[in-house]
Every structure is written in structure tokens, then in C-alpha cells.
Enzyme design. Structure first.
Site, mmCIF file in Angstrom:
data_model
loop_
_atom_site.group_PDB
_atom_site.id
_atom_site.type_symbol
_atom_site.label_atom_id
_atom_site.label_comp_id
_atom_site.label_asym_id
_atom_site.label_seq_id
_atom_site.Cartn_x
_atom_site.Cartn_y
_atom_site.Cartn_z
ATOM 1 N N ALA A 3 21.776 54.898 83.236
ATOM 2 C CA ALA A 3 22.933 54.539 82.408
ATOM 3 C C ALA A 3 24.264 54.681 83.152
ATOM 4 O O ALA A 3 25.250 54.031 82.785
ATOM 5 C CB ALA A 3 22.944 55.390 81.141
ATOM 6 N N HIS A 62 26.364 51.622 84.309
ATOM 7 C CA HIS A 62 27.287 50.888 83.447
ATOM 8 C C HIS A 62 28.582 51.644 83.173
ATOM 9 O O HIS A 62 29.441 51.155 82.450
ATOM 10 C CB HIS A 62 26.589 50.570 82.115
ATOM 11 C CG HIS A 62 25.159 50.139 82.277
ATOM 12 N ND1 HIS A 62 24.809 49.000 82.957
ATOM 13 C CD2 HIS A 62 23.979 50.726 81.906
ATOM 14 C CE1 HIS A 62 23.485 48.888 82.965
ATOM 15 N NE2 HIS A 62 22.960 49.929 82.340
ATOM 16 N N ASP A 99 32.723 54.648 93.687
ATOM 17 C CA ASP A 99 33.593 55.063 94.797
ATOM 18 C C ASP A 99 32.790 55.711 95.913
ATOM 19 O O ASP A 99 33.040 55.452 97.099
ATOM 20 C CB ASP A 99 34.674 56.035 94.291
ATOM 21 C CG ASP A 99 35.795 55.312 93.554
ATOM 22 O OD1 ASP A 99 35.863 54.071 93.629
ATOM 23 O OD2 ASP A 99 36.602 55.994 92.898
ATOM 24 N N ARG A 115 24.675 46.626 78.952
ATOM 25 C CA ARG A 115 23.914 46.821 80.208
ATOM 26 C C ARG A 115 24.167 45.705 81.219
ATOM 27 O O ARG A 115 23.689 45.745 82.349
ATOM 28 C CB ARG A 115 22.414 46.905 79.908
ATOM 29 C CG ARG A 115 22.025 48.121 79.088
ATOM 30 C CD ARG A 115 20.518 48.231 78.931
ATOM 31 N NE ARG A 115 20.184 49.000 77.749
ATOM 32 C CZ ARG A 115 20.114 50.331 77.705
ATOM 33 N NH1 ARG A 115 20.306 51.042 78.782
ATOM 34 N NH2 ARG A 115 19.824 50.949 76.573
ATOM 35 N N HIS A 131 16.709 48.171 89.160
ATOM 36 C CA HIS A 131 16.442 48.545 87.771
ATOM 37 C C HIS A 131 15.023 48.119 87.424
ATOM 38 O O HIS A 131 14.597 47.016 87.806
ATOM 39 C CB HIS A 131 17.418 47.868 86.808
ATOM 40 C CG HIS A 131 18.836 48.242 87.093
ATOM 41 N ND1 HIS A 131 19.366 49.452 86.724
ATOM 42 C CD2 HIS A 131 19.804 47.586 87.763
ATOM 43 C CE1 HIS A 131 20.616 49.512 87.147
ATOM 44 N NE2 HIS A 131 20.911 48.395 87.777
ATOM 45 N N LEU A 132 14.342 48.964 86.693
ATOM 46 C CA LEU A 132 12.981 48.629 86.268
ATOM 47 C C LEU A 132 13.001 47.449 85.312
ATOM 48 O O LEU A 132 12.194 46.520 85.411
ATOM 49 C CB LEU A 132 12.354 49.847 85.573
ATOM 50 C CG LEU A 132 12.159 51.070 86.494
ATOM 51 C CD1 LEU A 132 12.107 52.339 85.672
ATOM 52 C CD2 LEU A 132 10.914 50.896 87.322
ATOM 53 N N SER A 133 13.934 47.508 84.361
ATOM 54 C CA SER A 133 14.024 46.446 83.349
ATOM 55 C C SER A 133 15.024 45.383 83.811
ATOM 56 O O SER A 133 15.828 45.627 84.714
ATOM 57 C CB SER A 133 14.486 47.048 82.017
ATOM 58 O OG SER A 133 15.794 47.584 82.146
ATOM 59 N N TYR A 176 10.026 50.308 79.963
ATOM 60 C CA TYR A 176 10.001 50.826 81.338
ATOM 61 C C TYR A 176 8.596 50.959 81.929
ATOM 62 O O TYR A 176 8.459 51.346 83.094
ATOM 63 C CB TYR A 176 10.722 52.182 81.386
ATOM 64 C CG TYR A 176 12.180 52.069 81.009
ATOM 65 C CD1 TYR A 176 13.062 51.322 81.783
ATOM 66 C CD2 TYR A 176 12.682 52.686 79.859
ATOM 67 C CE1 TYR A 176 14.404 51.193 81.427
ATOM 68 C CE2 TYR A 176 14.026 52.568 79.505
ATOM 69 C CZ TYR A 176 14.872 51.820 80.291
ATOM 70 O OH TYR A 176 16.194 51.687 79.946
ATOM 71 N N ASN A 227 18.823 53.532 91.620
ATOM 72 C CA ASN A 227 18.697 53.190 90.210
ATOM 73 C C ASN A 227 19.514 54.244 89.475
ATOM 74 O O ASN A 227 19.044 55.367 89.256
ATOM 75 C CB ASN A 227 17.241 53.208 89.744
ATOM 76 C CG ASN A 227 17.119 52.810 88.279
ATOM 77 O OD1 ASN A 227 18.137 52.670 87.575
ATOM 78 N ND2 ASN A 227 15.900 52.628 87.806
ATOM 79 N N GLU A 272 20.541 47.968 94.815
ATOM 80 C CA GLU A 272 20.514 48.441 93.423
ATOM 81 C C GLU A 272 19.204 47.979 92.779
ATOM 82 O O GLU A 272 18.820 46.808 92.912
ATOM 83 C CB GLU A 272 21.706 47.833 92.671
ATOM 84 C CG GLU A 272 21.717 48.154 91.183
ATOM 85 C CD GLU A 272 22.906 47.503 90.461
ATOM 86 O OE1 GLU A 272 23.711 46.795 91.129
ATOM 87 O OE2 GLU A 272 23.015 47.681 89.243
ATOM 88 N N ARG A 289 8.919 57.550 78.320
ATOM 89 C CA ARG A 289 10.170 57.029 77.760
ATOM 90 C C ARG A 289 10.061 55.521 77.526
ATOM 91 O O ARG A 289 9.894 54.754 78.478
ATOM 92 C CB ARG A 289 11.276 57.295 78.783
ATOM 93 C CG ARG A 289 12.586 56.659 78.461
ATOM 94 C CD ARG A 289 13.493 56.594 79.701
ATOM 95 N NE ARG A 289 14.790 56.106 79.320
ATOM 96 C CZ ARG A 289 15.683 55.633 80.175
ATOM 97 N NH1 ARG A 289 15.420 55.599 81.461
ATOM 98 N NH2 ARG A 289 16.829 55.188 79.742
ATOM 99 N N PRO A 324 19.983 59.395 85.420
ATOM 100 C CA PRO A 324 19.579 60.116 84.219
ATOM 101 C C PRO A 324 18.429 59.460 83.453
ATOM 102 O O PRO A 324 18.339 58.243 83.365
ATOM 103 C CB PRO A 324 20.852 60.119 83.362
ATOM 104 C CG PRO A 324 21.690 59.015 83.901
ATOM 105 C CD PRO A 324 21.378 58.937 85.363
ATOM 106 N N ASN A 325 17.595 60.322 82.937
ATOM 107 C CA ASN A 325 16.450 59.984 82.072
ATOM 108 C C ASN A 325 15.279 59.347 82.808
ATOM 109 O O ASN A 325 14.220 59.124 82.219
ATOM 110 C CB ASN A 325 16.900 59.087 80.902
ATOM 111 C CG ASN A 325 17.933 59.776 80.034
ATOM 112 O OD1 ASN A 325 17.683 60.883 79.563
ATOM 113 N ND2 ASN A 325 19.086 59.174 79.850
ATOM 114 N N ARG A 381 18.953 42.408 78.140
ATOM 115 C CA ARG A 381 19.042 43.512 77.178
ATOM 116 C C ARG A 381 20.432 43.545 76.525
ATOM 117 O O ARG A 381 21.148 42.558 76.561
ATOM 118 C CB ARG A 381 18.669 44.817 77.886
ATOM 119 C CG ARG A 381 17.245 44.765 78.477
ATOM 120 C CD ARG A 381 16.858 46.070 79.114
ATOM 121 N NE ARG A 381 16.839 47.143 78.121
ATOM 122 C CZ ARG A 381 16.835 48.445 78.441
ATOM 123 N NH1 ARG A 381 16.831 48.803 79.717
ATOM 124 N NH2 ARG A 381 16.825 49.364 77.497
#
Ligand code: DQA
Length: 147
Positions: free
Chosen positions: A78, A81, A88, A112, A101-103, A24, A75, A99, A19, A11-12, A108
Site C-alpha cells: 500500500a 500509493h 525519494d 491503486r 505487484h502480484l495483482s 493475491y 513491491n 516495481e 490474505r 506492508p501486509n 482494481r
């Protein structure tokens, strides 16, 4: 026919570029898609790059990856978390999972720092922006064959 590396975005991430650019960066999701396609090509692989704001759709795509992917980059945004449903599905997916993540999620907010995805991942790359996706493709290419 060789199987693609699935790159699934949560999402997002469709809002990348506009954003919170201070967190990001300025690259858009399309830019990331292009980067991934090019990197995979140089390594003899291909990518299936997707984004969804819906947990169920992401779960369905992870299930699809069980048979149709050679590796999986996630990625989860949210959902990283919060989503036991995604965990599953990932645990039921036999292909290697990275996995991304950009950040750097560990510098943070505390909420997170916990990732459900990590439990199913071979490795985690975070904090390098779009480069992280390329590094993930490199890692998968080094451990999987496109056939
Ligand atoms: C993110 C980090 C998550 O905490 C956040 O919810 C995102 C993006 C990242 O790429 O840095 O949506 O996964």
C-alpha cells in the site's frame, strides 16, 4: 564478492497465503523467497529478500541498497500509493529498480492506479502473481552484472 539483488516487500505481504487469496493467490512470502532465490541462482545472481510493515525500515533498506545491491525489486504494498519518502529514497538509489505487484493494480480500485514507486522504476510488472518476481529478476539479470 558480487552484490545481491535486493527484493523488498512492504506492508501486509507477510500475510500472503492467507490474505485475500482470491486477489493475491495461495503462495506465501516464504514461497516467493524460495522462487526468487532459485531464479536468481540459475542466472548467476543472488537475492537479499526482506519484508517490513514499517515505512522507515523500508526507506533504510533502500538507502542500504545504494551501496550493497546490484539491483532492486520493490513491491511496496500500500505504500506504493502513498509514500513520497520511499519515492525519494528510490530516486537517490543508483541501481536499476523494478516495481512488482502480484495483482494488476490497474484493474482494481482507483486509488491503486497511482504509484509513486513507478517514477523511480526502470519498469513495472503487475498482475502475474509470484511469477512477476521471477520476471523482474530476469529483467535485472539481463541489464546488470552480478559483479
Ligand atoms: C500489491 C497491490 C497494492 O495495492 C496492495 O496495497 C498490496 C499488494 C500487490 O502486490 O498486488 O498490499 O502491492
Amino acid at each position: 564478492m558480487s552484490k545481491p539483488i535486493y527484493v523488498l516487500n512492504g506492508p501486509n505481504l507477510n500475510l500472503l497465503g492467507s490474505r485475500e487469496p482470491e486477489v493475491y493467490g495461495h503462495e506465501t512470502l516464504d514461497d516467493l523467497h524460495q522462487r526468487c532465490g532459485q531464479k536468481a541462482k540459475t542466472l548467476g545472481h543472488s537475492v537479499e529478500f526482506r519484508q517490513s510493515n514499517h515505512e522507515g525500515e523500508l526507506v533504510a533498506w533502500i538507502q542500504e541498497a545504494r551501496t550493497d545491491a546490484s539491483g532492486l525489486i520493490v513491491n511496496a504494498g500500500a505504500f506504493t500509493h502513498t509514500s513520497i519518502a520511499m519515492l525519494d529514497a528510490l530516486l537517490a538509489c543508483p541501481v536499476p529498480i523494478v516495481e512488482v505487484h502480484l495483482s494488476n493494480i490497474f484493474t482494481r480500485e482507483e486509488f491503486r492506479h497511482k504509484s509513486y514507486v513507478s517514477k523511480a522504476a526502470k519498469g513495472v510488472i503487475c498482475g502475474f502473481g509470484g511469477l512477476g518476481y521471477e520476471l523482474a529478476i530476469e529483467a535485472l539479470a539481463a541489464t546488470t552484472s552480478p559483479g
